[in-house]
Each structure stands twice: as structure tokens, then as C-alpha cells.
Motif scaffolding. Structure first.
Motif, PDB file in Angstrom:
ATOM      1  N   GLN A 236       1.008  -1.709   0.173  1.00 54.46           N
ATOM      2  CA  GLN A 236       0.308   0.392   0.166  1.00 54.46           C
ATOM      3  C   GLN A 236       1.063   0.836   0.053  1.00 54.46           C
ATOM      4  N   TYR A 237       2.036   1.273   0.725  1.00 56.06           N
ATOM      5  CA  TYR A 237       2.713   2.515   0.638  1.00 56.06           C
ATOM      6  C   TYR A 237       3.459   2.518  -0.656  1.00 56.06           C
ATOM      7  N   GLY A 239       2.661   1.610  -3.258  1.00 55.82           N
ATOM      8  CA  GLY A 239       1.297   2.070  -4.905  1.00 55.82           C
ATOM      9  C   GLY A 239       0.722   3.312  -4.273  1.00 55.82           C
ATOM     10  N   THR A 240       0.815   3.655  -3.205  1.00 54.42           N
ATOM     11  CA  THR A 240      -0.079   5.200  -3.076  1.00 54.42           C
ATOM     12  C   THR A 240       1.492   6.377  -2.905  1.00 54.42           C
ATOM     13  N   GLU A 243       1.791   5.937  -6.991  1.00 58.48           N
ATOM     14  CA  GLU A 243       0.862   6.471  -7.502  1.00 58.48           C
ATOM     15  C   GLU A 243       0.912   4.634  -8.685  1.00 58.48           C
ATOM     16  N   ASN A 248      -1.332  -0.652  -5.217  1.00 59.06           N
ATOM     17  CA  ASN A 248      -2.371  -0.517  -3.906  1.00 59.06           C
ATOM     18  C   ASN A 248      -3.883  -1.278  -3.749  1.00 59.06           C
TER      19      ASN A 248
END
Length: 322
Positions: A236-237, A239-240, A243, A248
């Protein structure tokens, strides 16, 4: 356990009666779209009982007969969907009882099959009708939140509070649709366990001596679950910050699944030590499970922390049974 010839003979009248009642309910409930889920439940329960008692060949005949009856009172498409989802779902549960599968194997096989079926179903909808589940969910959430904001504005809520809420709503409308795959998997797993419990009750009623499923207090999640949870945070980190939406989204779903498993492990820990100190009835366990599902905050966070502690320190090690 495995069924024996004597047990099958003794359970035939009861199983036939249960199957007949469930078949009638299946056909009645399929008439109206609003009652179709009940038809699906009744049909899968009947398929599980028939497979556990009579075996594969008679189950196939039962499925064909019920499918024809459902098509006559409803539509061919509805009957086909009933067979595609309900029949293998019930067969997997029935096979678990007939062949002595472990709870883990039953859940893995059933959830794996239903995941494939649901994926194929939504892919077909997207290809043939252009139905995008994620986009439709996002639009529905946006419309619902917009209506809620209008109601709040009409009620006199300040503009500053409305702006703060809008900021959170934008984040929710982006995240919630991404959680659909893991939510469906969790729902299927819960339905499988619940239907297996019902199937066992029906089999006992028919005359088969069926051992109970592994009690929740003995459920254990290994350390790989904890490692996958950490991996989900990293995904998640990355992917965020970079972008990468696909990364994510995968991280969010893996996070949900591992959080669910770890919190279940914590619930098992609580059940384990409560059972050692008190005699917990089925009713009291049901109350705790009800609180776990319908009061998730803070219940599931407490069980999550208890689950992590148990995975790391293995509190139940000295009490472990086969």
C-alpha cells in the motif's frame, strides 16, 4: 469421519425428507427475485446433504431435477445461475463431510471455487454488458454521500465541517470499491462455515453421527499470516507513493484478508481462555460472535491485537491439542 453402509441405510429416510423440504423451498423461493438468495441457500444445503448421504451420482440426478424444476417456474438463466453457484458450493461442503476433509481444506476448496465463479461472472458482465462493478460501486457511493451532504447542509452544519467531511468522502469513494474482492472472499468463507454448521445439524437429524467442526477456540493462524500483513502495508505504501493503483489495490485486499485472519485468531484466543475458565454455552458463544460482527469497533481491533500477540508468543502452546 467417513460414512459407512449402515449409517447411510439408517439415514436415508431422514435425508430424503430433508432433501424434499429443501427442494420445495428452493423452487418456491426462486419465483421472486427478492427471495432468490434463500433459494440459493436451500439448494446448496440440499446438495450438501444429498452428496454426504448418497454420493456423487445421485447428487448429479438431484441437481438436474432441481434445475429443470427451477427453469419451469422461473427462467432458464436464473436456473443456470442457481446451478453454477449453488450446486458446487453444496457439493464441496457435502464432500467435506463424506470424505472427512479438514475444515481448512473445505474452506480452501469452496472459497477457491467461488472466487473463480464470481470472477468469471463479473468478467462476463463487463464484456457483454459493459458492467464495471468497481465503477458502479464508486458512483453509487458518491451519490449516497452527496445526498447525505445535502441533508447535512440543510440541517445547518457549518461549511468548515462540510469541507472536512467532503475530503474524507473522496478518500472513501476511492478506497471502498477496491476492497470488494477481499470483502467477497471473506463473505464466502463465512457463508461456507455457517452452511457447514447447518449441514452438520441436518445430517445429525437424518441419522448420521457427524463429529462437530473444529471449534473456534482451536483455530490457529501461523506466522506467515503476520508476514503477509506486513507485506500488505508495504504494498500500500509503494502503491500510494508511486501512484501504482494496481499494487495499492492488491495491498488493500491483502490487508483486509490478513486483518480478518489475525482478528479471528484473537477471537479464538479469547474463546480458548474463556472456555478453560467458564463453561460457555452455544448461546453465549453466539452472543460474542454477534458482537464481533456487528460491533466491529473496537471489538475487531481488540481481537486483532490479541491475535498478533498469540501468533508471536504462542500463548496456547502448552495447552495445544491434536
Amino acid at each position: 469421519w467417513r460414512t459407512t453402509v449402515e449409517e447411510n441405510i439408517r439415514s436415508v429416510p431422514g435425508a430424503a425428507l430433508i432433501t424434499g423440504i429443501l427442494t420445495v423451498l428452493t423452487v418456491l423461493f426462486i419465483i421472486l427475485p427478492v427471495t432468490f438468495p434463500f433459494s440459493l441457500i436451500a439448494f446448496s444445503l440440499a446438495a450438501a446433504v444429498v452428496f454426504a448421504v448418497f454420493g456423487l451420482y445421485r447428487t448429479f440426478g438431484f441437481i438436474v431435477f432441481t434445475g429443470i424444476a427451477a427453469a419451469l417456474v422461473s427462467t432458464a438463466a436464473t436456473a443456470l445461475f442457481l446451478l453454477a453457484v449453488g450446486a458446487p458450493f453444496g457439493v464441496c461442503i457435502g464432500a467435506a463431510f463424506r470424505y472427512g476433509w479438514s475444515l481448512k481444506k473445505m474452506l480452501a476448496v469452496t472459497v477457491g471455487y467461488m472466487t473463480v465463479v464470481m470472477t468469471a461472472f463479473f468478467v462476463i458482465l463487463y464484456v457483454t454488458m459493459g458492467f464495471n462493478l468497481f465503477a458502479v460501486t464508486r458512483e453509487s457511493l458518491a451519490a449516497a454521500f452527496e445526498q447525505a451532504l445535502q441533508n447535512a447542509t440543510a440541517a445547518g452544519v457549518s461549511d468548515l465541517e462540510i469541507m472536512n467531511v467532503k475530503y474524507n468522502i473522496v478518500a472513501l469513494t476511492d478506497v471502498i470499491p477496491l476492497m470488494i474482492p477481499s470483502a467477497l472472499v471473506i463473505a464466502v468463507a463465512v457463508m461456507t462455515y455457517a452452511e457447514a454448521k447447518l449441514t452438520r445439524l441436518l445430517l445429525n437429524f437424518s441419522g448420521l453421527e457427524v463429529a462437530p467442526l473444529l471449534p473456534i477456540r482451536y483455530w490457529e493462524m501461523g506466522r506467515p499470516v503476520l508476514y503477509l500483513y506486513v507485506l500488505a502495508q508495504i504494498m500500500q505504501y509503494w502503491g500510494t507513493t508511486r501512484e501504482i493503483m494496481l499494487l495499492n489495490g492488491c495491498g488493500i485486499n491483502l490487508d483486509n484478508l490478513m486483518f480478518f485472519l489475525i482478528s479471528l485468531n484473537g477471537l479464538a484466543v479469547i474463546f480458548f481462555f474463556l472456555q478453560r475458565r467458564f463453561i460457555m454455552s452455544t448461546f453465549s458463544q453466539g452472543i460474542l460472535i454477534f458482537v464481533y460482527w456487528f460491533l466491529p469497533v473496537p471489538t475487531q481491533y481488540i481481537t486483532f491485537l490479541a491475535g498478533i500477540a498469540d501468533i508471536i508468543f504462542t500463548y496456547r502452546r502448552k495447552y495445544r491439542v491434536n
